[in-house]
Scaffold this motif. Structure first.
Motif, short mmCIF file in Angstrom:
data_model
loop_
_atom_site.label_atom_id
_atom_site.label_comp_id
_atom_site.label_asym_id
_atom_site.label_seq_id
_atom_site.Cartn_x
_atom_site.Cartn_y
_atom_site.Cartn_z
N GLY A 22 0.83 -1.20 0.00
CA GLY A 22 0.00 0.00 0.00
C GLY A 22 0.86 1.24 0.00
N ARG A 105 -6.06 0.76 -7.11
CA ARG A 105 -6.26 0.62 -5.67
C ARG A 105 -5.85 1.87 -4.90
NH1 ARG A 105 -3.07 -4.53 -3.75
NH2 ARG A 105 -4.48 -6.00 -4.76
N GLU A 106 -4.79 2.52 -5.37
CA GLU A 106 -4.17 3.58 -4.56
C GLU A 106 -4.42 4.99 -5.06
OE1 GLU A 106 -2.69 2.67 -1.73
OE2 GLU A 106 -2.79 0.53 -2.13
N ARG A 108 -6.80 6.81 -4.68
CA ARG A 108 -7.47 7.61 -3.65
C ARG A 108 -6.49 8.45 -2.84
NH1 ARG A 108 -12.28 4.22 -3.75
NH2 ARG A 108 -11.13 2.39 -4.40
N ARG A 109 -5.24 8.02 -2.79
CA ARG A 109 -4.25 8.73 -1.98
C ARG A 109 -3.60 9.89 -2.72
NH1 ARG A 109 -7.26 5.99 0.76
NH2 ARG A 109 -6.77 3.84 1.27
#
Lengths: 194, 194
Positions: A22, A105-106, A108-109
């Motif tokens: 992550g 997946r990531e 959003r960051r």
DNA sequence: CGGAATTACTAACGTTTGTTAGGTAAAAAT
DNA sequence: ATTTTTACCTAACAAACGTTAGTAATTCCG
């Protein structure tokens, strides 16, 4: 011999670790260690950790959009369009599993500004698929009661492959694309012959 | 008047923040602030941040497994089974969107031991769907060239609703379930009449 | 009423985080 | 041959992190 630039190595390694642990959990020190250098040395090549994530996400987005635009430009038949769009998507995703997974997946960051920009690209890609379904309806080959819903469901199916696909598995990307196309177009139910 | 226990409030609030910001990005101080207390005070009610994530993930897993087991026990017809399984899944997921999203997105951050346990439950749930497809094949109503693949694709579609569903939207959970069932069983293609 | 939980507090801990400053040695460019 | 650039280093920073210790106030129960 054109070696890969150190910056590219950093991005590739980061994608691998972002996928594994992550974005937040993979530290700059982790990335540096993987490359055999010190964390501070990374900053000779990149501006920030955020920049790495942005690069990964926007590269994938651009690649996917380029592919769907080409499909909508080149092909006429909606069924052919859908088959090719799925094939391209699977090829791109399986071609760089680390980046794809981070992209899916990531994202959003991403920092606030970049996030808005990213979502626009995402919507653009979805619109590309939407257009195929509209074509299909006009050609009377596809029928979906709620096309927006259908697009999201199709994309969920094609995106989920990042969760289980392995290059060492027994299905090639093209086979996966074929299976997905079949599932999306005809579903599970046995065709009631006559 | 049975008020919700402080521990439950912490879990609910954590689920909300874990969904919004991700497990690592949502700090104990964030959770505490949302409840109007100090971070250290949380530890009067819970053992660790990990415990919160575990509680959320395993509760959802248990609820879903209970539902699929019931479906496989009670119903006979594979088509009915699938329709009910999807309906239950959608109902559970939309019923607690925060927990569901954490369950689907953040389970990777579980500690090593709990992660293995979680994956077992996840497989059990997938097996529940697999059984429905096997039934369907025996009954000659469903046909999938690769059943494992089909199960994963079905689940990807039903899980994706966490990404766009809103209780304020214009589709009820039952309507969503119906759409999904239709899509999964018959696909996009127009039925060639006669 | 009195003891036991319950629920919160302040203060602080040891770590880890992304990142900067400043320096050095080798390679490339002039 | 000298300058400039590249690629790394060590040292350190300020902030944020999860968590513990110890304590005070409130509520519950006999």
């Amino acid at each position: 011999m054109d070696t890969i630039s150190r910056k590219e190595q950093i991005i590739t390694t980061s994608a691998k670790l972002f996928r594994q642990k992550g974005f937040e959990a993979a530290s700059m020190r982790d990335i540096a260690a993987e490359l055999g250098i010190e964390a501070a040395s990374l900053y000779s090549h990149i501006k920030s950790k955020d920049e790495i994530l942005e690069t990964i996400c926007f590269r994938m987005a651009d690649e996917l959009i380029k592919a769907i635009d080409e499909v909508n430009d080149v092909y006429f038949n909606a069924e052919e369009k859908l088959a090719t769009a799925i094939k391209n998507h699977v090829k791109i995703v399986t071609g760089d599993l680390d980046s794809s997974t981070v992209f899916l997946r990531e994202w959003r960051r991403l920092s606030a500004g970049k996030l808005a920009e990213f979502i626009k690209l995402r919507n653009k890609y979805e619109d590309g698929f939407m257009q195929i379904l509209v074509n299909g309806e006009n050609e009377n080959v596809f029928d979906a009661p709620d096309k927006k819903f259908a697009v999201l469901t199709i994309l969920s199916a094609v995106n989920w492959i990042t969760e289980w696909y392995s290059p060492k598995g027994n299905m090639t990307p093209d086979e996966i694309a074929e299976h997905l196309f079949r599932f999306i177009t005809t579903g599970l139910r046995v065709k009631t012959t006559a």
